[in-house]
Each structure stands twice: as C-alpha cells, then as structure tokens.
Design a protein around this motif. Structure first.
Motif, short mmCIF file in Angstrom:
data_model
loop_
_atom_site.label_atom_id
_atom_site.label_comp_id
_atom_site.label_asym_id
_atom_site.label_seq_id
_atom_site.Cartn_x
_atom_site.Cartn_y
_atom_site.Cartn_z
N ASP A 121 -0.52 -1.84 5.83
CA ASP A 121 -0.21 -2.93 4.71
C ASP A 121 -1.16 -3.06 4.10
OD1 ASP A 121 0.93 -4.44 7.73
OD2 ASP A 121 -0.83 -4.84 8.45
N GLN A 124 0.43 -1.76 1.21
CA GLN A 124 1.25 -2.93 0.58
C GLN A 124 0.27 -3.98 -0.04
OE1 GLN A 124 3.96 -4.83 3.15
NE2 GLN A 124 3.99 -6.70 1.96
N ARG A 128 1.50 -3.93 -4.16
CA ARG A 128 2.76 -4.44 -4.61
C ARG A 128 2.20 -5.30 -5.41
NH1 ARG A 128 6.44 -4.31 1.07
NH2 ARG A 128 6.88 -2.39 0.52
#
Length: 162
Positions: A121, A124, A128
C-alpha cells in the motif's frame, strides 16, 4: 470480530442482509477462508520483499556504510520491510531510491500514512499517479523533482481517512 465468535443473532443478520449463507459459517468454510487470507498475506509479503534491497545493496547504492543506512532507518528517514522469516534483517523497498539517492522527505510522509499500511500500500501510494492529486504525478516523482512537500502530505492525509 472473528467469524467464530459471532452470536447466532449476528450470523442470522449477516445471512439475511450480508450476502452470506449458513454454509459460510461452518467450521470448514471458516478454516478455508482463514487459509485463503493467510495465503494472500504471505503472497503480498513476498511481493514486498521481492521489490526490496538488502541492507548491503542499499548501502552500496547510496555509497554509505551499512551503519549509516541503519541509522537513517532508525531516524525514520528510510522505509523498510521485514526480511523473510526467520530473518530479522530489514529490506529496503526500491521505490525510495532514485539516481543513487533517497527520495526526500520520507520521514514526514511515512508519519502521515497509517502505521498499519501494508508495504505494498505504501509502495502504491508513493509510485502511482492519482489524477486528483499532485497534477497526476506519483509522489516519488513529485519529490525527486524538488516540488513542495505540503501537497504530498495532504494527499497522504486524505488517504488515511478512507
């Protein structure tokens, strides 16, 4: 609350309104669900480790002594994931390194993210793009290009409320 500790009334409610059946509450079904969850956790942990550098690799990449890497980790300036059990050696996710340097301001960002976020997490979040934040730029790229920390912290804070 664990499925094995639900009252009959709670089970009846979940069956009536939660899309579950009585078969979902058998000991076999609960054991199967628990095994699937554990398998998923183990796979996610292995993926996080696969995206990481060892202490020696991180020290070499940064051109630092191993002790300096550990000091940076202890100070909160680096992010690590646990090594493969039974090892306790930290592993350092690759996303925090760019061009032989650490991504700036990790300490502040990590302090804003929920402490129980899984390493994937965190990866990400950092790597991202989200069209609603940072002009669609991933936080790592935003920071490496010398942009302000404040918008990244607001983004992290917003996510911590989800």
């Amino acid at each position: 609350m664990s499925g094995t500790h639900r009252t009959d009334r709670e089970r009846e409610f979940l069956i009536a309104h939660g899309g579950l059946s009585a078969a979902d509450y058998t000991p076999e079904a609960l054991a199967q669900t628990n095994a699937a969850v554990e398998h998923g956790r183990a796979a996610a942990d292995a993926e996080a480790r696969a995206h990481s550098l060892t202490l020696s690799e991180a020290a070499t990449l940064l051109g630092w002594p191993r002790a300096e890497v550990l000091a940076a980790l202890a100070a909160g300036d680096m992010y690590s994931v646990p090594g493969e059990p039974p090892s306790v050696a930290p592993l350092f996710p690759r996303w925090q390194f760019r061009d032989g340097c650490l991504v700036p301001s990790l300490k502040d960002i990590l302090a804003t993210l929920p402490a129980d976020d899984h390493p994937l997490d965190v990866e990400q979040f950092m790597t991202r793009a989200n069209a609603d934040y940072l002009d669609g730029t991933p936080p790592v790229d935003w920071l490496v290009h010398g942009r302000e920390l404040g918008p990244v912290l607001r983004y992290a804070d917003d996510l911590s409320w989800e």
